[in-house]
Each structure stands twice: as structure tokens, then as C-alpha cells.
Design a protein around this motif. Structure first.
Motif, mmCIF file in Angstrom:
data_model
loop_
_atom_site.group_PDB
_atom_site.id
_atom_site.type_symbol
_atom_site.label_atom_id
_atom_site.label_comp_id
_atom_site.label_asym_id
_atom_site.label_seq_id
_atom_site.Cartn_x
_atom_site.Cartn_y
_atom_site.Cartn_z
ATOM 1 N N LEU A 1 30.543 -5.942 14.818
ATOM 2 C CA LEU A 1 29.318 -5.198 15.121
ATOM 3 C C LEU A 1 29.620 -3.718 15.337
ATOM 4 C CD1 LEU A 1 26.336 -4.863 15.920
ATOM 5 C CD2 LEU A 1 26.954 -5.612 18.225
ATOM 6 N N ALA A 2 30.678 -3.428 16.092
ATOM 7 C CA ALA A 2 31.047 -2.041 16.358
ATOM 8 C C ALA A 2 31.385 -1.311 15.056
ATOM 9 C CB ALA A 2 32.227 -1.987 17.320
ATOM 10 N N LEU B 1 23.323 4.411 20.439
ATOM 11 C CA LEU B 1 24.543 4.066 21.164
ATOM 12 C C LEU B 1 24.639 2.556 21.279
ATOM 13 C CD1 LEU B 1 26.995 4.656 23.093
ATOM 14 C CD2 LEU B 1 25.314 4.752 24.957
ATOM 15 N N VAL B 2 25.831 2.005 21.019
ATOM 16 C CA VAL B 2 26.084 0.582 21.206
ATOM 17 C C VAL B 2 27.189 0.439 22.252
ATOM 18 C CG1 VAL B 2 26.738 -1.616 20.159
ATOM 19 C CG2 VAL B 2 25.426 0.063 18.821
ATOM 20 N N ARG C 1 29.034 1.685 13.635
ATOM 21 C CA ARG C 1 29.664 3.010 13.491
ATOM 22 C C ARG C 1 29.404 3.565 12.084
ATOM 23 N NH1 ARG C 1 33.132 5.631 16.641
ATOM 24 N NH2 ARG C 1 34.441 7.238 15.702
ATOM 25 N N LEU C 2 29.451 2.695 11.077
ATOM 26 C CA LEU C 2 29.178 3.122 9.707
ATOM 27 C C LEU C 2 27.739 3.612 9.543
ATOM 28 C CD1 LEU C 2 31.025 0.334 7.666
ATOM 29 C CD2 LEU C 2 31.694 2.747 7.887
ATOM 30 N N ARG C 3 26.846 3.126 10.393
ATOM 31 C CA ARG C 3 25.446 3.539 10.332
ATOM 32 C C ARG C 3 25.192 4.816 11.137
ATOM 33 N NH1 ARG C 3 22.157 -0.872 8.532
ATOM 34 N NH2 ARG C 3 20.316 0.034 9.518
ATOM 35 N N GLY C 4 26.225 5.379 11.721
ATOM 36 C CA GLY C 4 26.091 6.637 12.451
ATOM 37 C C GLY C 4 25.877 6.476 13.938
#
Length: 334
Positions: A113-114, A97-98, A118-121
Motif C-alpha cells: 500500500l505504501a 498522507l498515509v 507513494r507512486l500516486r504522489g
């Protein structure tokens, strides 16, 4: 150009600033919605890592939020957006979670960054003042801060930063309560520092033992005898016990000074039993130091500075002083 201001005008500005910030904090309680609930639930259940990110003042608030989440057992850490975009993104994995903090919701580095997280899951949460915004459009959960204006005419982050902090604290406390987080667990995560010492200690670790270190008198003892014993063992008080060592009272330096001041002619003939506080507040040795400090500070009549310690049979064991608790002077346990 520096203006010459009166003390009153400085205080007026200061009070107005605090009032505006207090209003901004109060507004957040009404603004909490399903997004807050869903994010809290995710933090309660999620066993993956949590990253908190922000730029500028939001970054400073983010560091606090990450630290507080870590204190309650969430696997949380602050990540600098610039550092993340130049290599540290390797820490972020699917399921993580970010949490992104931004007043505008449009800070370039944070939005980027978001996107890549997000692309990394990773899941994305946004805490912003503007919805819709680039961050809110990327986020799985968006907490919208209800901040009408900053507390200053110049747009210094004041009300917005305080609102971020308050909502972050609300999230931390809600998650801690739902997880059943205890003082003992907090102590395990916070073993050093003043609070850690108090949380990790019991009265038995800090108390002065009787009769080796604490005067124990009978109610028939004369005040001048009490004064001698209390000078020999200068802890500010003496405990009063019956013939079977049961606690029946306490007498302090202040009690003796009042007798000397108000009735000096009775000093030599007065007994401890006539001057002591009967049936005083007391504690047992196995309660936590933080609990006994709270007991002493919140006593309804007046703060208690010395507290007798007794066993389950009301036998005198010693006393604990507020001074030792507030100074965290742990005695070596032999």
C-alpha cells in the motif's frame, strides 16, 4: 491445559502486565524526535486527506487514531490495506498522507500500500518498532517506537499496541493544541453522545428554575417549613435568599437529616439561617455544562451535588444538579 491459579497469582500477573505496559508508554516520551515534530507540522498545515492503515492489532489502533484525528478537524479516515489494494486506492491522491502502523514494519499488504500510494504522489508516514524496515525505507517520516518487549512471554501485541496508542494520542493532542482547537469545535464535530451533549450545552439548558421548580427560602424560615417545601419540590436542596432575592446560602436534605439525627429536640425551633451553608459555590447560566461539571467534581472541600445558579447581580435563578449533568437529561428549552 487450564491451570488452577490463586487469586493472588492472577493479580500478580495482571499487575506485572500493567507495569510493563506503563513502562513501554513512558519510554515513548523520550523517543520522540524530529520525525514526530515534522509529521505533526505536516498534519497542522496539510489540507489534503489523511489515511491511517494497519493490519491486525495495529489496524485496530489505526482506526482509533483516524477517528481522533477526525474529531479535531483533520480530514482523516481509516483505510483497510486489503480493500485499498482492491479498488479503494482510488481515494488516494497526490498531496494526501498515509500513516502506516506496523510493529515489524514489514507487513506485506501495508508495504505494498505504501509503495503504490507513494507512486500516486501521497506522503507516507510509518509508526514501527523496527528501523530500518521496509516501511521505514519508504516513509517520508518514521516514528520509531521504543518497545523492548511485549508484556507477555507469548508475543501478544500488548506493550507495542499501547505504545502505538500513546504516540498516536500525543500526535492528536499536539496537532489540536497547535491548531487552537476548542471545545466548541469539538462539539460541532461530536454533536451526539454524552460528551457532545455536555460540550454543546450551557447551564441554562439544564438548570431547574427558581421559584417555579426550586424552593427559595428566607433565612428566618423554620426547618419544618423548609422540609415541606423541599418535599413539594424534591431536588435535594433549597436556595436561601435575602429580601431582594440575592443568594446567601443553600440547605440540603443532608443538612436537615443531620439536625434530626444529632439535635432532634432543636428541629422545630431551628431556622434555615442557622443550618444553611453560607456563601456557597455558585455558577452563572451562560457557562458550559462540561465546565460546571468539572467545577462540581473538583471542589477542594468535597464534591458538590447541587449548585446554585445566579445572574451577574447575584440574583437567584435556579440550581443545577450533578445528577442531571452525569445523566445528560437535557430539559426541553421552551
Amino acid at each position: 491445559m487450564i491451570q488452577t491459579l490463586t487469586k493472588n497469582s492472577i493479580l500478580e500477573v495482571a499487575k506485572a502486565t500493567i507495569a510493563k505496559e506503563a513502562h513501554a508508554v513512558a519510554a515513548q516520551a523520550e523517543a520522540l524526535d524530529q520525525n514526530f515534530l515534522d509529521l505533526a507540522q505536516h498534519l497542522i498545515e496539510n489540507q489534503y486527506k489523511t489515511f491511517v492503515a494497519g493490519i491486525g492489532k495495529s489496524g485496530l489502533v489505526g482506526r482509533q487514531l483516524a477517528s481522533k484525528l477526525a474529531c479535531i478537524g483533520v480530514k482523516a479516515v481509516y483505510i483497510d490495506p486489503n480493500d485499498a489494494l482492491h479498488g479503494e486506492l482510488g481515494l488516494v491522491e497526490a498531496g494526501d498522507l498515509v500513516i502506516c502502523l506496523s510493529k515489524s514494519g514489514a507487513t506485506g499488504e501495508l508495504v505494498f500500500l505504501a509503495k503504490v500510494a507513494r507512486l500516486r504522489g501521497a506522503k507516507i508516514a510509518a509508526m514501527v518498532c523496527r528501523v530500518p524496515s521496509p516501511l521505514s525505507k519508504l516513509a517520508d517520516w518514521t516514528i520509531k517506537l521504543d518497545v523492548a518487549a511485549e508484556a507477555t512471554e507469548i508475543e501478544i501485541p500488548t506493550s507495542s499496541a499501547i505504545a502505538q496508542t500513546a504516540v498516536g494520542d500525543a500526535l492528536v493532542v499536539a496537532v489540536a493544541n497547535a491548531r487552537g482547537f476548542t471545545a466548541d469545535q469539538f462539539s460541532e464535530n461530536h454533536p451526539a453522545g454524552n460528551l457532545g451533549v455536555l460540550l454543546g450545552s450551557q447551564v441554562n439548558d439544564l438548570m431547574h428554575k427558581a421559584p417555579e421548580e426550586v424552593p427559595v427560602l428566607s433565612p428566618e424560615s423554620f426547618l419544618h417549613e423548609a422540609l415541606i417545601e423541599m418535599t413539594r419540590q424534591p431536588l435535594g436542596a433549597a436556595l436561601v435568599a435575602d429580601s431582594e432575592n440575592h443568594l446567601i446560602g443553600i440547605i440540603t436534605d443532608g443538612d436537615i437529616r443531620r439536625i434530626v439525627k444529632d439535635n432532634p429536640e432543636h428541629f422545630l425551633s431551628s431556622t434555615v439561617g442557622n443550618c444553611m451553608t453560607k456563601s456557597p459555590l455558585f455558577c452563572q447560566p451562560d457557562i458550559s455544562a462540561i465546565e460546571v461539571l468539572k467545577m462540581m467534581e473538583e471542589n477542594k472541600k468535597k464534591p458538590v451535588y447541587v449548585l446554585p445558579v445566579v445572574d451577574i447581580n447575584h440574583q437567584v435563578l435556579g440550581l443545577v444538579r450533578m445528577h442531571d449533568l452525569t445523566q445528560f437529561q437535557l430539559k426541553e428549552v421552551k
